[in-house]
Scaffold this motif. Structure first.
Motif, PDB file in Angstrom:
ATOM      1  N   LYS A   1      27.460  -4.978  25.109  1.00  0.00           N
ATOM      2  CA  LYS A   1      28.667  -4.082  24.538  1.00  0.00           C
ATOM      3  C   LYS A   1      28.850  -2.743  24.939  1.00  0.00           C
ATOM      4  CE  LYS A   1      28.899  -7.291  21.133  1.00  0.00           C
ATOM      5  NZ  LYS A   1      29.920  -8.175  21.195  1.00  0.00           N
TER       6      LYS A   1
ATOM      7  N   LEU B   1      36.889   5.702  25.287  1.00  0.00           N
ATOM      8  CA  LEU B   1      36.206   4.497  24.762  1.00  0.00           C
ATOM      9  C   LEU B   1      35.235   5.161  23.474  1.00  0.00           C
ATOM     10  CD1 LEU B   1      35.082   2.861  27.835  1.00  0.00           C
ATOM     11  CD2 LEU B   1      36.734   1.761  26.454  1.00  0.00           C
TER      12      LEU B   1
ATOM     13  N   VAL C   1      39.220  -4.224  21.833  1.00  0.00           N
ATOM     14  CA  VAL C   1      38.183  -3.552  21.224  1.00  0.00           C
ATOM     15  C   VAL C   1      37.511  -4.616  20.384  1.00  0.00           C
ATOM     16  CG1 VAL C   1      37.472  -2.073  19.058  1.00  0.00           C
ATOM     17  CG2 VAL C   1      39.278  -1.557  20.788  1.00  0.00           C
TER      18      VAL C   1
ATOM     19  N   ILE D   1      33.474   2.251  21.616  1.00  0.00           N
ATOM     20  CA  ILE D   1      32.765   1.501  22.279  1.00  0.00           C
ATOM     21  C   ILE D   1      31.544   2.360  23.238  1.00  0.00           C
ATOM     22  CG2 ILE D   1      33.053   0.024  24.557  1.00  0.00           C
ATOM     23  CD1 ILE D   1      35.777  -0.579  23.188  1.00  0.00           C
TER      24      ILE D   1
ATOM     25  N   PHE E   1      34.080  -6.329  21.747  1.00  0.00           N
ATOM     26  CA  PHE E   1      32.916  -5.379  21.703  1.00  0.00           C
ATOM     27  C   PHE E   1      32.272  -5.122  20.362  1.00  0.00           C
ATOM     28  CE2 PHE E   1      35.147  -4.159  25.427  1.00  0.00           C
ATOM     29  CZ  PHE E   1      34.190  -4.260  26.553  1.00  0.00           C
TER      30      PHE E   1
END
Length: 207
Positions: free
Chosen positions: A78, A27, A201, A34, A204
């Motif tokens: 997020k 991530l 994605v 993220i 976020f």
């Protein structure tokens, strides 16, 4: 509200800790990273130092702070929280699973692992099994395929092959040297986890 992934299983050695950190690293390695937080609950697991990691790591091997960590994390929209579940604390796993957006059950290519994974899939109907460190050598592929077919296709994630040096992801000294080497397979795993939560994605990114 943060998204939560928990990796659970009755047996140690199936790869819960490694995959939890791999998802966190993946991530944080996306082209648009993220934020990820990996919470370690297994008493025998290594908790890496933060250093230059692309994700945050929290030590809850005592079992005392998981609830507080989750309550605080849930305020962050997020963020993805990844819980490395404990093989010897099934009660804690079950409680965390009630809050999870995704439950993953890693297993390796052994008859025992497959049997335990099937039992855990029955316990957690919304969970997915993750074939981990899956053999790719021609001499073992046929046997591994028979084991894999015991897990319903709609209840399992894609194969995670044996990724060189991934077991060193928690090593504080080796991590900076290997950070780019296993970024690509970790990104693949992270994107698959997002997909299983019906996320991408873009969900976020700041609007």
């Amino acid at each position: 509200m943060a998204k939560t992934i928990i990796l659970i299983g009755r047996k140690g050695g199936s790869g819960k800790t490694t995959l939890a950190h791999a998802i966190g690293h993946g991530l944080g390695s996306l082209h648009t990273p993220i934020s990820a937080l990996v919470v370690t609950t297994e008493a025998d697991s290594e908790v890496p130092k933060q250093g230059s990691r692309r994700y945050l790591s929290v030590d809850d091997r005592s079992g005392a702070s998981l609830q507080a960590v989750l309550e605080k994390a849930f305020d962050h929209e997020k963020l993805v929280v990844i819980i490395d579940g404990a093989a010897r604390r099934p009660g804690a796993d079950a409680a965390a699973a009630d809050l999870a957006d995704l439950i993953l059950i890693p297993f390796t290519a052994s008859r025992q692992d497959v049997g335990l994974a099937l039992m855990d899939l029955e316990r957690f109907p919304q969970a997915y099994a993750v074939p981990n460190r899956w053999p790719t050598h021609p001499g073992t592929k046929e046997r591994a395929a028979r084991l894999l077919n015991a897990i319903p296709h709609d209840r399992r994630m894609p194969l995670v092959p044996a990724i060189p040096k991934l077991a060193d992801i928690c090593d504080h000294e080796l991590y900076p040297q290997l950070v780019s080497e296993f970024a690509a397979p970790c990104r693949t795993l992270a994107v698959e986890a997002l997909t299983r939560m019906n996320l991408s994605v873009q969900d976020f990114m700041d609007s």
